[in-house]
Design a protein around this motif. Structure first.
Motif, PDB file in Angstrom:
ATOM      1  N   SER A 196      23.534  -0.723 -98.993  1.00 20.60           N
ATOM      2  CA  SER A 196      23.838  -1.982 -99.669  1.00 20.60           C
ATOM      3  C   SER A 196      22.928  -3.109 -99.182  1.00 20.60           C
ATOM      4  N   THR A 197      22.653  -3.124 -97.871  1.00 17.56           N
ATOM      5  CA  THR A 197      21.779  -4.157 -97.310  1.00 17.56           C
ATOM      6  C   THR A 197      20.353  -3.987 -97.811  1.00 17.56           C
ATOM      7  N   ALA A 198      19.879  -2.749 -97.827  1.00 17.57           N
ATOM      8  CA  ALA A 198      18.517  -2.478 -98.271  1.00 17.57           C
ATOM      9  C   ALA A 198      18.345  -2.858 -99.742  1.00 17.57           C
ATOM     10  N   CYS A 199      19.341  -2.545-100.560  1.00 16.03           N
ATOM     11  CA  CYS A 199      19.270  -2.863-101.985  1.00 16.03           C
ATOM     12  C   CYS A 199      19.277  -4.376-102.200  1.00 16.03           C
ATOM     13  N   GLN A 200      20.136  -5.080-101.451  1.00 14.13           N
ATOM     14  CA  GLN A 200      20.185  -6.538-101.560  1.00 14.13           C
ATOM     15  C   GLN A 200      18.851  -7.166-101.156  1.00 14.13           C
ATOM     16  N   MET A 201      18.273  -6.676-100.088  1.00 11.74           N
ATOM     17  CA  MET A 201      16.998  -7.223 -99.609  1.00 11.74           C
ATOM     18  C   MET A 201      15.880  -6.992-100.622  1.00 11.74           C
ATOM     19  N   ALA A 202      15.821  -5.791-101.169  1.00 13.70           N
ATOM     20  CA  ALA A 202      14.769  -5.473-102.139  1.00 13.70           C
ATOM     21  C   ALA A 202      14.931  -6.311-103.405  1.00 13.70           C
ATOM     22  N   ALA A 203      16.168  -6.421-103.889  1.00 12.75           N
ATOM     23  CA  ALA A 203      16.409  -7.180-105.116  1.00 12.75           C
ATOM     24  C   ALA A 203      16.099  -8.662-104.924  1.00 12.75           C
ATOM     25  N   GLN A 204      16.497  -9.218-103.771  1.00 17.03           N
ATOM     26  CA  GLN A 204      16.221 -10.629-103.510  1.00 17.03           C
ATOM     27  C   GLN A 204      14.731 -10.871-103.344  1.00 17.03           C
ATOM     28  N   ALA A 205      14.013  -9.918-102.772  1.00 16.40           N
ATOM     29  CA  ALA A 205      12.567 -10.056-102.640  1.00 16.40           C
ATOM     30  C   ALA A 205      11.899 -10.116-104.008  1.00 16.40           C
ATOM     31  N   VAL A 206      12.378  -9.294-104.951  1.00 12.94           N
ATOM     32  CA  VAL A 206      11.831  -9.325-106.310  1.00 12.94           C
ATOM     33  C   VAL A 206      12.157 -10.647-106.984  1.00 12.94           C
ATOM     34  N   LEU A 207      13.416 -11.093-106.861  1.00 12.20           N
ATOM     35  CA  LEU A 207      13.829 -12.360-107.459  1.00 12.20           C
ATOM     36  C   LEU A 207      13.016 -13.521-106.903  1.00 12.20           C
ATOM     37  N   GLY A 208      12.895 -13.581-105.586  1.00 12.91           N
ATOM     38  CA  GLY A 208      12.153 -14.671-104.961  1.00 12.91           C
ATOM     39  C   GLY A 208      10.678 -14.647-105.311  1.00 12.91           C
ATOM     40  N   SER A 209      10.100 -13.449-105.347  1.00  8.40           N
ATOM     41  CA  SER A 209       8.683 -13.325-105.678  1.00  8.40           C
ATOM     42  C   SER A 209       8.424 -13.771-107.114  1.00  8.40           C
ATOM     43  N   ALA A 210       9.324 -13.412-108.022  1.00 10.66           N
ATOM     44  CA  ALA A 210       9.179 -13.829-109.422  1.00 10.66           C
ATOM     45  C   ALA A 210       9.239 -15.348-109.533  1.00 10.66           C
TER      46      ALA A 210
END
Length: 265
Positions: A196-210
Motif C-alpha cells: 500500500s505504501t509503495a503504491c501510494q508513493m508511486a501514484a503520488q510521484a506521477v501526480l506530482g510530476s504531471a
C-alpha cells in the motif's frame, strides 16, 4: 428542452454527467441507459430524469452525447434518426468514427462533434480532445461544447484528423500510466516497502510530476535533467530505462492504438 442528453451511462457517460451537475441544474440534463435498473439507480442518485427510450432522450436535448461503444451505434442510429433536428449538436465519444461517416449515416444536414475524454474525468481531472467542422457551430455553441467537457477536466480543440492521435496520448494512456505505477510499486515491494505504501508513493510521484509539467511550463526533458544529479542514482535508473527501450515501448503503444483506431468503421 434539456440542455444536454446522454445515450449510454457507462463509466464515461456517468463521469461527464457527474461533472455537468456542477454547472447545470439537473432539470437541464436527461439520459438513457441500456437497462432500466441502471436508469433508475442513476436517477435516484443524481436526480437527473431519464428518457423512456433513446428516441425520447434524443428529442429532448440541444446537445446529444452518444456515449456508447461503436458496435452499438447502428442500433442507436436506427432508434434516433427520425427525431434528430438541424438545431441539435450530436457528439460522438467513439474512437475512429469520423464526422463524415456520421453525416453519411444520419444526414448531411445534421451537425456533429467528436470528443475523446479519458477516465480521470470521473474525478474531474479528465483530458478531452474536441473536434468539429469549422463554421458548423455558432461561437456560443463552440463555447457550450467546451463548457460541457471542462466540467470534468481540461479540453483541447484539435483538427479532426488528429483525433486518433488524441486517443493515443490521452484516451488510452491512463492504462499505460497505471501499468507504470504498478511496476514502480512492485519495485518498492521488492526492496521491502509494504504494497500500500509503495503504491501510494508511486501514484503520488506521477501526480506530482504531471503537475510540475503543467504548472511550471518546463519541457519534460528539462524537468528530468533537474532530477538527475551527475553520477547519481536517478541517472543510473534512466540509463537502465533507455537500455530497455522505455520510451520506444510507449511510442509503440501509441502506434498500436492509432492503428486500431483506423480499423474502426
Amino acid at each position: 428542452m434539456a440542455k444536454v442528453g446522454f445515450i449510454g451511462m457507462g463509466n464515461m457517460g456517468s463521469a461527464i454527467l457527474e461533472g455537468l451537475l456542477k454547472i447545470y441544474p439537473k432539470e437541464e440534463l436527461v439520459f438513457t441507459a441500456a437497462h432500466r435498473e441502471k436508469m433508475e439507480e442513476v436517477s435516484a442518485r443524481t436526480g437527473v430524469p431519464h428518457g423512456s427510450s433513446n428516441a425520447d432522450c434524443a428529442s429532448r436535448c440541444k446537445y446529444l452525447i452518444l456515449a456508447v461503444k461503436p458496435q452499438y451505434f447502428e442500433t442507436v442510429f436506427q432508434e434516433i434518426e427520425g427525431v434528430l433536428s438541424q438545431e441539435q449538436v450530436i457528439i460522438s465519444l467513439a474512437p475512429g468514427i469520423t464526422i463524415r461517416s456520421l453525416k453519411d449515416r444520419l444526414g448531411h444536414d445534421k451537425r456533429f462533434a467528436r470528443a475523446m475524454p479519458n477516465t480521470p474525468a470521473m474525478l474531474g481531472e479528465g483530458m478531452t480532445g474536441l473536434a468539429y467542422e469549422k463554421g458548423s457551430l455558432t461561437l456560443q455553441e463552440e463555447q457550450e461544447l467546451k463548457n460541457i467537457f471542462e466540467a470534468c477536466g481540461k479540453v483541447a480543440v484539435v483538427e479532426e484528423r488528429l483525433m486518433n492521435a488524441v486517443g493515443c496520448v490521452s484516451g488510452s494512456s491512463p492504462a499505460f500510466i497505471y501499468m507504470m505505477i504498478e511496476a514502480l510499486a512492485d519495485g518498492g515491494v521488492k526492496y521491502g516497502l509494504p504494497r500500500s505504501t509503495a503504491c501510494q508513493m508511486a501514484a503520488q510521484a506521477v501526480l506530482g510530476s504531471a503537475k510540475m509539467v503543467l504548472e511550471t511550463g518546463k519541457h519534460p526533458e528539462q524537468l528530468k535533467d533537474e532530477v538527475c544529479s551527475p553520477g547519481g542514482t536517478t541517472i543510473q535508473g534512466v540509463s537502465a530505462l533507455e537500455e530497455m527501450g522505455f520510451r520506444s515501448a510507449l511510442i509503440k503503444a501509441c502506434d498500436a492504438c492509432y492503428e486500431k483506431s483506423t480499423q474502426i468503421k
